[in-house]
Motif scaffolding. Structure first.
Motif, PDB file in Angstrom:
ATOM      1  N   SER A 122       4.570   2.272  -8.766  1.00 37.45           N
ATOM      2  CA  SER A 122       4.634   2.309 -10.317  1.00 37.45           C
ATOM      3  C   SER A 122       3.524   3.378 -10.596  1.00 37.45           C
ATOM      4  O   SER A 122       3.436   3.441 -11.919  1.00 37.45           O
ATOM      5  CB  SER A 122       4.111   0.923 -10.798  1.00 37.45           C
ATOM      6  OG  SER A 122       2.899   0.437 -10.117  1.00 37.45           O
ATOM      7  N   THR A 123       2.792   3.933  -9.694  1.00 39.64           N
ATOM      8  CA  THR A 123       1.733   4.888 -10.270  1.00 39.64           C
ATOM      9  C   THR A 123       2.443   6.207 -10.295  1.00 39.64           C
ATOM     10  O   THR A 123       2.470   6.905 -11.217  1.00 39.64           O
ATOM     11  CB  THR A 123       0.603   4.812  -9.326  1.00 39.64           C
ATOM     12  OG1 THR A 123      -0.003   3.481  -9.048  1.00 39.64           O
ATOM     13  CG2 THR A 123      -0.465   5.822  -9.556  1.00 39.64           C
ATOM     14  N   HIS A 124       2.799   6.762  -9.129  1.00 36.98           N
ATOM     15  CA  HIS A 124       3.516   8.038  -9.435  1.00 36.98           C
ATOM     16  C   HIS A 124       4.899   8.035  -8.958  1.00 36.98           C
ATOM     17  O   HIS A 124       5.666   9.294  -8.857  1.00 36.98           O
ATOM     18  CB  HIS A 124       2.744   9.255  -8.310  1.00 36.98           C
ATOM     19  CG  HIS A 124       1.337   9.101  -8.547  1.00 36.98           C
ATOM     20  ND1 HIS A 124       0.595   8.819  -7.787  1.00 36.98           N
ATOM     21  CD2 HIS A 124       0.541   9.363  -9.518  1.00 36.98           C
ATOM     22  CE1 HIS A 124      -0.757   9.032  -8.245  1.00 36.98           C
ATOM     23  NE2 HIS A 124      -0.746   9.294  -9.400  1.00 36.98           N
ATOM     24  N   GLY A 125       5.459   7.070  -8.789  1.00 36.98           N
ATOM     25  CA  GLY A 125       7.068   6.951  -8.760  1.00 36.98           C
ATOM     26  C   GLY A 125       7.491   7.247  -7.359  1.00 36.98           C
ATOM     27  O   GLY A 125       8.826   7.594  -7.148  1.00 36.98           O
ATOM     28  N   ALA A 126       6.748   7.283  -6.259  1.00 34.20           N
ATOM     29  CA  ALA A 126       7.475   7.545  -4.983  1.00 34.20           C
ATOM     30  C   ALA A 126       8.440   6.271  -4.829  1.00 34.20           C
ATOM     31  O   ALA A 126       8.189   5.301  -5.016  1.00 34.20           O
ATOM     32  CB  ALA A 126       6.285   7.427  -3.957  1.00 34.20           C
ATOM     33  N   GLY A 137       9.229  11.920  -4.075  1.00 29.01           N
ATOM     34  CA  GLY A 137       7.761  11.595  -4.870  1.00 29.01           C
ATOM     35  C   GLY A 137       6.783  12.442  -3.956  1.00 29.01           C
ATOM     36  O   GLY A 137       7.037  13.078  -2.972  1.00 29.01           O
ATOM     37  N   PRO A 138       5.460  12.102  -4.110  1.00 29.92           N
ATOM     38  CA  PRO A 138       4.363  12.772  -3.521  1.00 29.92           C
ATOM     39  C   PRO A 138       4.517  12.695  -2.208  1.00 29.92           C
ATOM     40  O   PRO A 138       3.463  13.486  -1.569  1.00 29.92           O
ATOM     41  CB  PRO A 138       3.386  12.535  -4.299  1.00 29.92           C
ATOM     42  CG  PRO A 138       3.648  11.218  -5.005  1.00 29.92           C
ATOM     43  CD  PRO A 138       5.104  11.174  -5.080  1.00 29.92           C
ATOM     44  N   CYS A 139       5.011  11.587  -1.558  1.00 28.59           N
ATOM     45  CA  CYS A 139       4.540  11.228  -0.064  1.00 28.59           C
ATOM     46  C   CYS A 139       5.945  11.084   0.727  1.00 28.59           C
ATOM     47  O   CYS A 139       6.258  10.601   1.616  1.00 28.59           O
ATOM     48  CB  CYS A 139       4.017   9.807   0.071  1.00 28.59           C
ATOM     49  SG  CYS A 139       4.547   8.712  -0.901  1.00 28.59           S
ATOM     50  N   GLU A 154       0.685  -1.195  -0.103  1.00 30.30           N
ATOM     51  CA  GLU A 154      -0.065  -0.045  -0.049  1.00 30.30           C
ATOM     52  C   GLU A 154       0.897   1.374  -0.060  1.00 30.30           C
ATOM     53  O   GLU A 154       1.550   1.424   0.944  1.00 30.30           O
ATOM     54  CB  GLU A 154      -0.987  -0.051   1.145  1.00 30.30           C
ATOM     55  CG  GLU A 154      -1.872   0.999   1.465  1.00 30.30           C
ATOM     56  CD  GLU A 154      -2.866   0.780   2.463  1.00 30.30           C
ATOM     57  OE1 GLU A 154      -3.559  -0.021   2.562  1.00 30.30           O
ATOM     58  OE2 GLU A 154      -2.642   1.638   3.470  1.00 30.30           O
ATOM     59  N   CYS A 155       0.806   1.983  -1.159  1.00 32.87           N
ATOM     60  CA  CYS A 155       1.647   3.237  -1.164  1.00 32.87           C
ATOM     61  C   CYS A 155       1.226   4.199   0.003  1.00 32.87           C
ATOM     62  O   CYS A 155       0.312   4.473   0.274  1.00 32.87           O
ATOM     63  CB  CYS A 155       1.512   3.785  -2.616  1.00 32.87           C
ATOM     64  SG  CYS A 155       2.384   5.254  -2.810  1.00 32.87           S
ATOM     65  N   ALA A 156       2.350   5.024   0.308  1.00 37.24           N
ATOM     66  CA  ALA A 156       1.949   5.930   1.481  1.00 37.24           C
ATOM     67  C   ALA A 156       1.383   7.188   0.918  1.00 37.24           C
ATOM     68  O   ALA A 156       0.925   8.010   1.579  1.00 37.24           O
ATOM     69  CB  ALA A 156       3.151   6.151   2.241  1.00 37.24           C
ATOM     70  N   HIS A 157       1.298   7.354  -0.396  1.00 38.77           N
ATOM     71  CA  HIS A 157       0.560   8.426  -1.273  1.00 38.77           C
ATOM     72  C   HIS A 157      -0.793   8.367  -1.353  1.00 38.77           C
ATOM     73  O   HIS A 157      -1.714   8.996  -0.494  1.00 38.77           O
ATOM     74  CB  HIS A 157       1.212   8.739  -2.444  1.00 38.77           C
ATOM     75  CG  HIS A 157       0.502   9.798  -3.275  1.00 38.77           C
ATOM     76  ND1 HIS A 157       0.581   9.656  -4.729  1.00 38.77           N
ATOM     77  CD2 HIS A 157       0.120  10.938  -3.047  1.00 38.77           C
ATOM     78  CE1 HIS A 157      -0.213  10.888  -5.145  1.00 38.77           C
ATOM     79  NE2 HIS A 157      -0.427  11.833  -4.140  1.00 38.77           N
ATOM     80  N   ILE A 158      -1.184   7.119  -2.046  1.00 38.65           N
ATOM     81  CA  ILE A 158      -2.714   6.789  -2.039  1.00 38.65           C
ATOM     82  C   ILE A 158      -2.474   5.222  -1.943  1.00 38.65           C
ATOM     83  O   ILE A 158      -1.658   4.659  -2.261  1.00 38.65           O
ATOM     84  CB  ILE A 158      -3.129   6.905  -3.555  1.00 38.65           C
ATOM     85  CG1 ILE A 158      -3.082   8.619  -3.578  1.00 38.65           C
ATOM     86  CG2 ILE A 158      -4.734   6.421  -3.748  1.00 38.65           C
ATOM     87  CD1 ILE A 158      -3.616   8.888  -5.192  1.00 38.65           C
ATOM     88  N   PRO A 159      -3.739   4.833  -1.140  1.00 36.98           N
ATOM     89  CA  PRO A 159      -3.685   3.509  -0.432  1.00 36.98           C
ATOM     90  C   PRO A 159      -3.938   2.623  -1.760  1.00 36.98           C
ATOM     91  O   PRO A 159      -4.782   1.799  -1.714  1.00 36.98           O
ATOM     92  CB  PRO A 159      -4.359   3.217   0.407  1.00 36.98           C
ATOM     93  CG  PRO A 159      -5.588   4.303   0.452  1.00 36.98           C
ATOM     94  CD  PRO A 159      -4.769   5.568  -0.230  1.00 36.98           C
ATOM     95  N   ILE A 160      -2.893   2.307  -2.702  1.00 42.19           N
ATOM     96  CA  ILE A 160      -3.000   1.354  -3.816  1.00 42.19           C
ATOM     97  C   ILE A 160      -1.609   0.729  -3.923  1.00 42.19           C
ATOM     98  O   ILE A 160      -0.653   1.138  -3.147  1.00 42.19           O
ATOM     99  CB  ILE A 160      -3.171   1.914  -5.211  1.00 42.19           C
ATOM    100  CG1 ILE A 160      -2.280   3.135  -5.383  1.00 42.19           C
ATOM    101  CG2 ILE A 160      -4.598   2.620  -5.045  1.00 42.19           C
ATOM    102  CD1 ILE A 160      -2.323   3.621  -6.808  1.00 42.19           C
ATOM    103  N   GLU A 161      -1.650  -0.639  -4.547  1.00 47.28           N
ATOM    104  CA  GLU A 161      -0.523  -1.438  -4.406  1.00 47.28           C
ATOM    105  C   GLU A 161       0.659  -0.773  -5.311  1.00 47.28           C
ATOM    106  O   GLU A 161       0.246  -0.079  -6.093  1.00 47.28           O
ATOM    107  CB  GLU A 161      -1.119  -2.891  -5.238  1.00 47.28           C
ATOM    108  CG  GLU A 161      -1.825  -3.426  -4.163  1.00 47.28           C
ATOM    109  CD  GLU A 161      -2.314  -4.809  -4.501  1.00 47.28           C
ATOM    110  OE1 GLU A 161      -2.072  -5.255  -5.738  1.00 47.28           O
ATOM    111  OE2 GLU A 161      -3.186  -5.619  -3.830  1.00 47.28           O
TER     112      GLU A 161
HETATM  113  S1  FES Z   1      -0.016   6.125  -5.390  1.00 46.52           S
HETATM  114 FE1  FES Z   1       1.964   5.595  -4.925  1.00 46.52          FE
HETATM  115  S2  FES Z   1       3.133   7.407  -5.562  1.00 46.52           S
HETATM  116 FE2  FES Z   1       1.055   8.126  -5.785  1.00 46.52          FE
END
Ligand code: FES
Length: 118
Positions: free
Chosen positions: A75-79, A91-93, A49-56
């Motif tokens: 893989s979504t926004h590169g954090a 990255g964003p978080c 679960e990404c710390a930015h948005i809770p997705i894999e």
């Molecule tokens: S959801 Fe992972 S960096 Fe945005």
């Protein structure tokens, strides 16, 4: 009561800085997707679960490392995260953390310890 241990995979399924293994963990009493990787010889596990948005994190299954094989990357926004602590370095978080899980490697097997602190 004996501490619970859930088998994740064989040790050989986790090459250093290679593909990770997804597994079903338990977090606060609820089933939760998680993953294990090996980095610098040691197995690390986190909720998937990404710390930015809770997705894999892994768009391609098990592919958690960046191209340098030095960071875990979303893989979504590169954090990108330190593999040993889960701290987001960019990255964003930035400054947030992945949720670390307790694991044990013993006799060629890797286990998740649902009742232990990492
Ligand atoms: S959801 Fe992972 S960096 Fe945005």
């Amino acid at each position: 009561m004996a501490e619970r241990r859930w088998r994740i995979c064989a040790s050989e399924d986790l090459p250093d800085a290679g593909l990770g293994v997804r597994f079903q963990a338990e977090w606060r009493g609820v089933p939760a997707p998680a993953f294990a990787v090996r980095w610098a010889g040691k197995v690390q596990a986190y909720l998937n679960e990404c710390a930015h948005i809770p997705i894999e994190l892994d768009f391609n299954e098990g592919d958690f490392f960046d191209l340098s094989r030095s960071y875990l990357i979303c893989s979504t926004h590169g954090a990108y995260y330190r593999p040993d602590t889960g701290l987001c370095l960019g990255g964003p978080c930035k400054g947030a953390r992945l949720t670390k899980l307790a694991v044990l490697e013993e006799a060629g097997e890797v286990f998740f310890l649902p009742d232990a602190q990492p």
